[in-house]
Design an enzyme around this catalytic site. Structure first.
Site, short mmCIF file in Angstrom:
data_model
loop_
_atom_site.label_atom_id
_atom_site.label_comp_id
_atom_site.label_asym_id
_atom_site.label_seq_id
_atom_site.Cartn_x
_atom_site.Cartn_y
_atom_site.Cartn_z
N THR A 130 0.62 5.61 3.25
CA THR A 130 -0.49 4.80 2.90
C THR A 130 -1.29 5.55 1.81
O THR A 130 -1.39 7.71 1.61
CB THR A 130 -1.91 4.78 4.00
OG1 THR A 130 -3.23 4.75 3.32
CG2 THR A 130 -2.27 6.02 4.45
N ASP A 131 -1.95 5.30 0.66
CA ASP A 131 -2.69 5.89 -0.21
C ASP A 131 -4.04 6.29 0.51
O ASP A 131 -4.44 7.64 -0.57
CB ASP A 131 -3.71 4.45 -1.24
CG ASP A 131 -4.32 3.73 -1.25
OD1 ASP A 131 -4.63 3.99 0.60
OD2 ASP A 131 -4.79 3.05 -1.36
N GLU A 132 -3.96 6.31 2.01
CA GLU A 132 -4.71 6.72 2.61
C GLU A 132 -5.45 8.18 2.37
O GLU A 132 -6.28 8.54 2.97
CB GLU A 132 -5.72 5.94 3.21
CG GLU A 132 -6.13 4.58 3.46
CD GLU A 132 -6.52 3.89 4.63
OE1 GLU A 132 -7.09 4.54 4.97
OE2 GLU A 132 -5.86 3.06 4.33
N TYR A 156 -6.55 8.11 11.89
CA TYR A 156 -5.34 7.62 10.81
C TYR A 156 -5.19 8.13 9.41
O TYR A 156 -4.02 8.70 9.78
CB TYR A 156 -5.93 5.78 10.39
CG TYR A 156 -5.04 5.41 9.52
CD1 TYR A 156 -3.31 5.07 10.29
CD2 TYR A 156 -5.41 4.75 8.39
CE1 TYR A 156 -2.48 4.30 9.63
CE2 TYR A 156 -4.19 4.04 7.81
CZ TYR A 156 -3.19 4.12 8.05
OH TYR A 156 -1.56 3.49 7.27
N LYS A 160 -1.67 10.56 9.62
CA LYS A 160 -0.22 9.52 7.66
C LYS A 160 0.25 11.19 7.85
O LYS A 160 0.91 11.17 7.42
CB LYS A 160 -0.60 8.30 7.27
CG LYS A 160 -0.83 6.75 8.63
CD LYS A 160 0.43 6.88 9.54
CE LYS A 160 1.66 5.99 7.83
NZ LYS A 160 2.38 5.31 7.94
P1 NAD Z 1 0.63 -3.16 12.12
O1 NAD Z 1 0.05 -2.75 13.05
O2 NAD Z 1 1.62 -5.14 11.34
O3 NAD Z 1 2.33 -2.84 12.85
C1 NAD Z 1 3.15 -1.78 13.15
C2 NAD Z 1 4.19 -1.92 14.38
O4 NAD Z 1 5.00 -1.18 14.74
C3 NAD Z 1 3.93 -2.57 14.57
O5 NAD Z 1 5.31 -4.19 15.08
C4 NAD Z 1 3.91 -1.85 16.04
O6 NAD Z 1 4.86 -3.10 18.22
C5 NAD Z 1 5.42 -0.90 16.16
N1 NAD Z 1 4.65 0.07 16.55
C6 NAD Z 1 4.06 1.17 17.07
N2 NAD Z 1 4.34 1.89 17.69
C7 NAD Z 1 5.32 2.11 18.33
C8 NAD Z 1 5.76 2.61 18.74
N3 NAD Z 1 5.98 4.70 19.32
N4 NAD Z 1 7.93 2.56 18.74
C9 NAD Z 1 8.04 1.46 17.40
N5 NAD Z 1 7.44 0.76 17.25
C10 NAD Z 1 6.09 0.98 17.38
O7 NAD Z 1 1.63 -1.89 11.02
P2 NAD Z 1 1.32 -2.62 8.74
O8 NAD Z 1 0.57 -3.04 8.85
O9 NAD Z 1 2.13 -3.21 9.25
O10 NAD Z 1 1.89 -1.30 8.36
C11 NAD Z 1 3.14 -0.68 8.27
C12 NAD Z 1 3.59 0.66 7.90
O11 NAD Z 1 2.75 0.40 6.80
C13 NAD Z 1 2.32 1.63 8.95
O12 NAD Z 1 3.32 2.97 8.61
C14 NAD Z 1 1.29 2.05 7.90
O13 NAD Z 1 0.71 3.17 7.96
C15 NAD Z 1 1.76 2.02 6.50
N6 NAD Z 1 0.56 1.21 5.92
C16 NAD Z 1 0.01 -0.17 5.83
C17 NAD Z 1 -0.67 -0.18 5.08
C18 NAD Z 1 -1.59 -2.14 5.63
O14 NAD Z 1 -2.03 -1.96 4.57
N7 NAD Z 1 -1.29 -2.53 6.48
C19 NAD Z 1 -1.32 0.16 3.98
C20 NAD Z 1 -0.71 1.23 3.75
C21 NAD Z 1 0.18 1.58 4.45
P1 TYD Z 2 -9.06 -2.38 6.25
O1 TYD Z 2 -8.09 -4.16 6.47
O2 TYD Z 2 -9.44 -2.41 7.88
O3 TYD Z 2 -8.66 -1.09 5.76
P2 TYD Z 2 -8.60 -0.07 5.48
O4 TYD Z 2 -9.74 0.50 6.33
O5 TYD Z 2 -7.47 0.77 5.71
O6 TYD Z 2 -9.16 -0.05 3.78
O7 TYD Z 2 -10.76 -2.91 5.58
C1 TYD Z 2 -11.05 -3.00 4.29
C2 TYD Z 2 -12.29 -2.76 4.18
O8 TYD Z 2 -12.68 -3.56 3.98
C3 TYD Z 2 -12.49 -1.30 3.92
O9 TYD Z 2 -13.35 -0.74 2.95
C4 TYD Z 2 -13.66 -1.53 5.17
C5 TYD Z 2 -14.19 -2.51 5.27
N1 TYD Z 2 -14.28 -3.72 6.31
C6 TYD Z 2 -15.39 -4.62 6.60
O10 TYD Z 2 -16.08 -4.44 6.29
N2 TYD Z 2 -15.09 -5.24 7.94
C7 TYD Z 2 -14.31 -5.09 8.34
O11 TYD Z 2 -14.68 -5.79 9.77
C8 TYD Z 2 -13.48 -4.91 8.46
C9 TYD Z 2 -11.83 -5.61 9.13
C10 TYD Z 2 -13.07 -4.13 7.27
#
Ligand code: NAD
Ligand code: TYD
Length: 364
Positions: A130-132, A156, A160
């Site tokens: 992630t960019d975070e 989180y 990461k």
């Molecule tokens: P998500 O939470 O929707 O899904 C995570 C998946 O991992 C689930 O299917 C869960 O069952 C599985 N999982 C969790 N713990 C596990 C374990 N111990 N063993 C096997 N499986 C396990 O997450 P996402 O949004 O699809 O994110 C996927 C990846 O992308 C993550 O690594 C996250 O850090 C990264 N990421 C996500 C975002 C975003 O905006 N969603 C942004 C940047 C990076």
């Molecule tokens: P989120 O989808 O949780 O992603 P991230 O924290 O990884 O950026 O949140 C996106 C943005 O929206 C973040 O600035 C937090 C804000 N947010 C709210 O204002 N209200 C909410 O209920 C949630 C879930 C997020």
């Protein structure tokens, strides 16, 4: 022909990636390893042909070794994680267990099978991050490049960051063939409704408050999930071993702009389709009121990062990556997907999810 092991392939991005890969690589082997935590959903893979689903934990080192060796895997794409910042604030332990210990378990297994067994097999360990990890930007700071120092601020992002460092160390120390991608905020089909966009969409349909943290002027770069999947595909195919690539959506927006887009788009959808009022009678739009009336300012998230922005010069130059469509188009498609797939989200917004939302978003 490649043989892929996709961890977290029943989650939001992982399942979209499996769909994307199957659509573009019909003959490849796809094995999904997923523990089906609250965020994992077997139904996310419904309709995808030839996926071998294994219900298991990435921390189960012996299981991972047996999958890598037994199925002749040459490419591991690692999505599995605890992924929600708010949950990491309430309970960081699971984030350390899965994101740090879990990633290390995979790295150890990959080293054992691909390096220590001496097969000399070409392989790739692609780590999705992630960019975070780069921390928070001021309004005029330059966007994150791959050289930006790590400054994670939430449990989180710290977990990461730790996993990214472990991946790097396994390349430098042992020669494991890795790549890492650091992407911005994803949105699109199958996203679990705890993240901003699906949470607000579903709350809007139920007439529930839209909880805006702080002043709502935090900035994120919004990446459509299929663009992200294409970016990962390009990284696996063209990325240099040991390198990291930033993948963005080219849509840097304040939360309030995203929230206003959600509200206006829901209002417009109800105006276009009179059946929505019957399906969602509690929505303000069902009685001609503005969805924006649900906007509610709540206490800010502790440690809330103000701004993320992605400089994707490297991914563009080396991989030919660029996001395909703007936010408005992709958001409209996403809204339509949630309207068309009510059974999907009805099934996930029960039990543990309901408790979480009521505890964390309902009462503030
Ligand atoms: P998500 O939470 O929707 O899904 C995570 C998946 O991992 C689930 O299917 C869960 O069952 C599985 N999982 C969790 N713990 C596990 C374990 N111990 N063993 C096997 N499986 C396990 O997450 P996402 O949004 O699809 O994110 C996927 C990846 O992308 C993550 O690594 C996250 O850090 C990264 N990421 C996500 C975002 C975003 O905006 N969603 C942004 C940047 C990076
Ligand atoms: P989120 O989808 O949780 O992603 P991230 O924290 O990884 O950026 O949140 C996106 C943005 O929206 C973040 O600035 C937090 C804000 N947010 C709210 O204002 N209200 C909410 O209920 C949630 C879930 C997020």
């Amino acid at each position: 022909m490649s043989k892929l092991l996709v961890t977290g392939g029943a989650g939001f991005i992982g399942a979209n990636f499996v769909r994307h890969w199957r659509a573009h690589h019909a003959d490849d082997t796809l094995v999904v390893l997923d523990a089906l935590t609250y965020a994992g959903n077997r139904a996310n893979l419904d309709g995808v042909a030839d996926v071998d689903f294994v219900h298991g934990d990435i921390r189960d080192h012996d299981l991972v070794v047996s999958l890598l060796a037994g199925r002749g895997i040459d490419t591991l794409v690692h999505f599995a994680a605890e992924s929600h910042v708010d949950r990491s604030i309430h309970g960081p332990d699971a984030f350390i267990d899965t994101n740090v210990i879990g990633t290390h378990s995979l790295l150890k297994a990959a080293k054992k099978v691909w390096l220590d067994s001496g097969t000399g097999q070409p392989h790739r360990f692609h780590h999705v991050s992630t960019d975070e990890v780069y921390g928070s930007l001021g309004p005029h700071d330059p966007a994150f490049t791959e050289m930006t120092p790590y400054q994670p601020n939430s449990p989180y992002s710290a977990s990461k960051a730790a996993s990214d460092h472990l991946v790097r160390a396994y390349t430098h120390t042992y020669g494991l063939q890795t790549t890492t991608s650091n992407c911005s905020n994803n949105y699109g089909p199958h996203q679990f409704p705890e993240k901003l966009i699906p949470l607000f969409l579903i709350n809007a349909l139920h007439g529930r408050a839209l909880p805006i943290y702080g002043d709502g002027m935090q900035v994120r770069d919004w990446l459509y999930v299929d663009d992200h999947c294409r970016g990962i595909e390009l990284t696996i195919e063209k990325g240099r071993v040991g390198e990291t690539y930033n993948i963005g959506g080219g849509a840097e927006l304040p939360n309030m702009t995203v929230i206003d887009t959600i509200c206006q788009s829901v209002d417009a959808a109800f105006s276009r389709d009179p059946q929505l009022a019957a399906r969602f009678p509690d929505a303000p739009a069902a009685r001609g009121a503005a969805t924006a009336s649900l906007k509610t300012y709540v206490t800010d998230r502790p440690g809330h990062d103000r701004r993320y922005a992605i400089d994707e010069t490297k991914a563009r130059a080396e991989l030919g990556y660029q996001a395909a469509h703007g936010f408005e188009t992709r958001f409209a498609e996403t809204l339509q997907w949630y309207l068309d797939n009510e059974p999907w989200w009805r099934a996930v917004i029960s039990g543990e999810y309901r408790n979480w939302v009521d505890t964390n978003y309902g009462t503030r």
